[in-house]
Design a protein around this motif. Structure first.
Motif, mmCIF file in Angstrom:
data_model
loop_
_atom_site.group_PDB
_atom_site.id
_atom_site.type_symbol
_atom_site.label_atom_id
_atom_site.label_comp_id
_atom_site.label_asym_id
_atom_site.label_seq_id
_atom_site.Cartn_x
_atom_site.Cartn_y
_atom_site.Cartn_z
ATOM 1 N N GLU A 41 0.834 -1.202 0.000
ATOM 2 C CA GLU A 41 0.000 0.000 0.000
ATOM 3 C C GLU A 41 0.870 1.253 0.000
ATOM 4 O O GLU A 41 0.582 2.211 -0.719
ATOM 5 N N TRP A 42 1.899 1.251 0.814
ATOM 6 C CA TRP A 42 2.795 2.383 0.893
ATOM 7 C C TRP A 42 3.480 2.614 -0.465
ATOM 8 O O TRP A 42 3.616 3.753 -0.916
ATOM 9 N N GLU A 43 3.903 1.543 -1.118
ATOM 10 C CA GLU A 43 4.554 1.652 -2.427
ATOM 11 C C GLU A 43 3.608 2.253 -3.474
ATOM 12 O O GLU A 43 4.043 3.014 -4.314
ATOM 13 N N LYS A 44 2.333 1.891 -3.416
ATOM 14 C CA LYS A 44 1.356 2.440 -4.364
ATOM 15 C C LYS A 44 1.211 3.947 -4.162
ATOM 16 O O LYS A 44 1.032 4.687 -5.129
ATOM 17 N N GLU A 45 1.297 4.400 -2.936
ATOM 18 C CA GLU A 45 1.142 5.824 -2.629
ATOM 19 C C GLU A 45 2.356 6.626 -3.088
ATOM 20 O O GLU A 45 2.230 7.810 -3.371
ATOM 21 N N GLU A 46 3.502 6.004 -3.110
ATOM 22 C CA GLU A 46 4.725 6.702 -3.528
ATOM 23 C C GLU A 46 4.640 6.922 -4.977
ATOM 24 O O GLU A 46 4.872 7.455 -5.793
#
Length: 96
Positions: free
Chosen positions: A91-96
């Motif tokens: 999820e964090w990677e998608k936000e980056e």
């Protein structure tokens, strides 16, 4: 693409931290800053350390170092993410 090897990554992580310490030891200006409590600086090995940490994360692992100031020792850790941690990472990677 190569396969991520946790044992090799951990060995490289320890080696990079040793290199980081050597870089700091060769810089009297940094030692003076540390004596004053200022740790806001970067040496060349820091970039390689962060790159290795990111590679581990992309492969579902955490690389970290646990500092024990009472015993004056470091424990280097490479552990697999839990399924929940992996989901959070994605999820964090998608936000980056």
């Amino acid at each position: 693409m190569t396969t991520f090897e946790p044992d090799q990554a951990l060995a490289a992580y320890i080696e990079l931290h040793d290199k980081q310490a050597q870089e700091v030891d060769r810089r009297p200006d940094l030692l003076g800053r540390m004596e004053r409590g200022d740790y806001d600086f970067i040496v060349d090995a820091d970039y390689s350390i962060r790159e290795l940490e990111r590679e581990a994360e992309r492969n579902g692992y955490y690389l970290s170092v646990d500092l024990d100031f009472r015993e004056m020792k470091k424990d280097y850790i490479c552990r697999k993410m839990t399924p929940e941690e992996w989901e959070q990472y994605l999820e964090w990677e998608k936000e980056e």
